[in-house]
Design a protein around this motif. Structure first.
Motif, short mmCIF file in Angstrom:
data_model
loop_
_atom_site.label_atom_id
_atom_site.label_comp_id
_atom_site.label_asym_id
_atom_site.label_seq_id
_atom_site.Cartn_x
_atom_site.Cartn_y
_atom_site.Cartn_z
N SER A 270 0.83 -1.21 0.00
CA SER A 270 0.00 0.00 0.00
C SER A 270 0.87 1.25 0.00
O SER A 270 0.55 2.24 -0.68
CB SER A 270 -0.95 0.00 1.20
N ASN A 271 1.97 1.23 0.76
CA ASN A 271 2.88 2.37 0.77
C ASN A 271 3.53 2.53 -0.60
O ASN A 271 3.69 3.65 -1.12
CB ASN A 271 3.96 2.18 1.84
N PHE A 272 3.89 1.42 -1.23
CA PHE A 272 4.48 1.45 -2.57
C PHE A 272 3.51 2.08 -3.56
O PHE A 272 3.88 2.98 -4.34
CB PHE A 272 4.83 0.03 -3.01
N ASN A 273 2.27 1.63 -3.55
CA ASN A 273 1.27 2.17 -4.48
C ASN A 273 1.04 3.67 -4.24
O ASN A 273 0.91 4.44 -5.20
CB ASN A 273 -0.05 1.42 -4.34
N ARG A 274 1.01 4.06 -2.98
CA ARG A 274 0.79 5.47 -2.64
C ARG A 274 1.95 6.34 -3.13
O ARG A 274 1.75 7.38 -3.74
CB ARG A 274 0.59 5.62 -1.14
N ARG A 275 3.18 5.89 -2.84
CA ARG A 275 4.36 6.66 -3.26
C ARG A 275 4.45 6.72 -4.79
O ARG A 275 4.81 7.76 -5.36
CB ARG A 275 5.63 6.02 -2.70
N PHE A 276 4.15 5.63 -5.43
CA PHE A 276 4.21 5.59 -6.90
C PHE A 276 3.22 6.57 -7.49
O PHE A 276 3.54 7.32 -8.42
CB PHE A 276 3.93 4.17 -7.40
N GLN A 277 2.00 6.58 -6.96
CA GLN A 277 0.97 7.50 -7.44
C GLN A 277 1.40 8.95 -7.23
O GLN A 277 1.21 9.80 -8.11
CB GLN A 277 -0.34 7.23 -6.71
N GLN A 278 2.01 9.24 -6.08
CA GLN A 278 2.45 10.60 -5.79
C GLN A 278 3.51 11.07 -6.76
O GLN A 278 3.47 12.21 -7.24
CB GLN A 278 3.00 10.67 -4.35
N LEU A 279 4.47 10.21 -7.07
CA LEU A 279 5.61 10.62 -7.88
C LEU A 279 5.36 10.51 -9.39
O LEU A 279 5.91 11.29 -10.17
CB LEU A 279 6.85 9.80 -7.51
N LYS A 280 4.55 9.55 -9.80
CA LYS A 280 4.33 9.31 -11.23
C LYS A 280 2.95 9.70 -11.72
O LYS A 280 2.70 9.73 -12.93
CB LYS A 280 4.60 7.84 -11.57
N GLY A 281 2.05 9.98 -10.80
CA GLY A 281 0.71 10.41 -11.19
C GLY A 281 -0.14 9.31 -11.78
O GLY A 281 -1.13 9.59 -12.47
N MET A 282 0.22 8.05 -11.53
CA MET A 282 -0.53 6.91 -12.05
C MET A 282 -0.17 5.67 -11.23
O MET A 282 0.78 5.70 -10.44
CB MET A 282 -0.20 6.67 -13.52
N THR A 283 -0.90 4.61 -11.42
CA THR A 283 -0.61 3.36 -10.72
C THR A 283 0.56 2.64 -11.40
O THR A 283 0.86 2.91 -12.57
CB THR A 283 -1.83 2.43 -10.72
N PRO A 284 1.21 1.71 -10.69
CA PRO A 284 2.28 0.93 -11.32
C PRO A 284 1.80 0.18 -12.57
O PRO A 284 2.52 0.10 -13.58
CB PRO A 284 2.70 -0.04 -10.22
N SER A 285 0.58 -0.36 -12.54
CA SER A 285 0.06 -1.09 -13.70
C SER A 285 -0.14 -0.17 -14.89
O SER A 285 0.17 -0.54 -16.03
CB SER A 285 -1.26 -1.77 -13.33
#
Length: 302
Positions: A270-285
């Motif tokens: 969940s932390n990974f998904n949140r950080r990814f969304q914050q920095l990249k503006g999208m989900t990892p998928s």
């Protein structure tokens, strides 16, 4: 097993080998004493020839591979760290062209055509990555011609190269912080050692206190020095490095997102998904889908 080569040489790089030339060409492999978190008064056009790894320019962290082309402005701290196996040596990793403001500014007083380079050089204070494969292929040829020539011929090839790069709109600005805010010789050397240590250990739990102890510094003082030199607080810097690794894995492999999460140093999905969304503006998928589409489009253009 991967490692980052540890370098502790001085952080300010004095280029005293101009030998009367306006344009300096250099190349080196990895490991090399020149690979460290450092800055200098010259602009640097930096082409990666071999290996992959992480690029640090100002407060930017990203991935590089063969064909990556960057331009950094005067006094903007930077470093490229290759991910190589223990004992592995890359004989020729980089092609570099260095030049000073004086070349363009004073030359522009005689040759008005040089003034067209000003917008690109202004952008270079934040670092530029060129992203057009065809342009990079042309630039590689021109850098080789710069290497092979001297005198007026070298200067001529350099001007052709600069005009080519200045005319491109396929680029990205990298650092959110300019060189004037980051170039501090008293702190950059310690930051070099810290970045080296972080790069070697970011794949596991890595508290600030551990890095501070490695540098024989008090945690609060280390935290202040690190942020001043990199433009990022320690936690944000490590998270950006981990997200950069995750982007690399999402692009270059079919590993499940959960596996990418742990492989890039996060211990909580969940932390990974949140950080990814914050920095990249999208989900990892979503990032993976876009990366695959981009690669497909590039191959179709090649």
């Amino acid at each position: 097993m991967h490692r980052a080569h540890r370098i502790t040489d001085p952080s300010y790089e004095l280029m005293d080998d101009h030998e009367g030339m306006s344009v300096i060409y250099r190349q080196h492999g990895f490991p090399c004493p020149l690979v460290r978190w450092h800055f200098h008064k010259e602009y640097e056009l930096h082409l990666i020839v071999a290996s992959t790894g992480k690029v640090f320019i100002g407060d930017y962290i990203g991935h590089f591979g063969p064909g990556s082309l960057f331009l950094t402005g005067p006094n903007l701290p930077h470093n490229w760290i290759s991910q190589v196996a223990d004992g592995e040596v890359v004989p020729r990793r980089d092609m570099l062209v260095n030049f000073t403001d004086a070349l363009i500014e004073e030359g522009g007083q005689v040759f008005s055509e040089l003034k067209s380079l000003a917008p690109m050089l202004e952008r270079a204070q934040y670092g530029i990555e060129f992203r057009d494969p065809r342009l990079i292929a042309e630039a590689t040829v021109l850098m080789q011609r710069i290497e092979d020539s001297r005198g007026g011929s070298r200067l001529g090839w350099f001007m052709i190269l600069m005009e080519l790069l200045a005319g491109s709109d396929a680029y990205g600005l990298l650092s959110a912080t300019s060189a004037a805010q980051l170039a501090d010789d008293s702190n950059v050397e310690r930051t070099n050692r810290a970045v080296d240590y972080i790069f070697s250990h970011y794949g596991r739990e890595l508290p600030l206190e551990e890095v501070a102890e490695h540098l024989n510094m008090k945690p609060t003082y280390f935290s202040r020095v690190f942020k001043q030199a990199t433009g990022r607080c320690f936690v944000e810097f490590v998270n950006r490095l981990r997200i950069s690794k995750a982007c690399e894995l999402l692009t270059d492999s079919e590993r499940p997102v959960t596996e990418v999460c742990f492989a890039s140093g996060f211990n909580n999905i969940s932390n990974f998904n949140r950080r990814f969304q914050q920095l990249k503006g999208m989900t990892p998928s979503d990032y993976r889908r876009l990366a695959v589409q981009r690669l497909t489009d590039q191959r179709a253009l090649a």
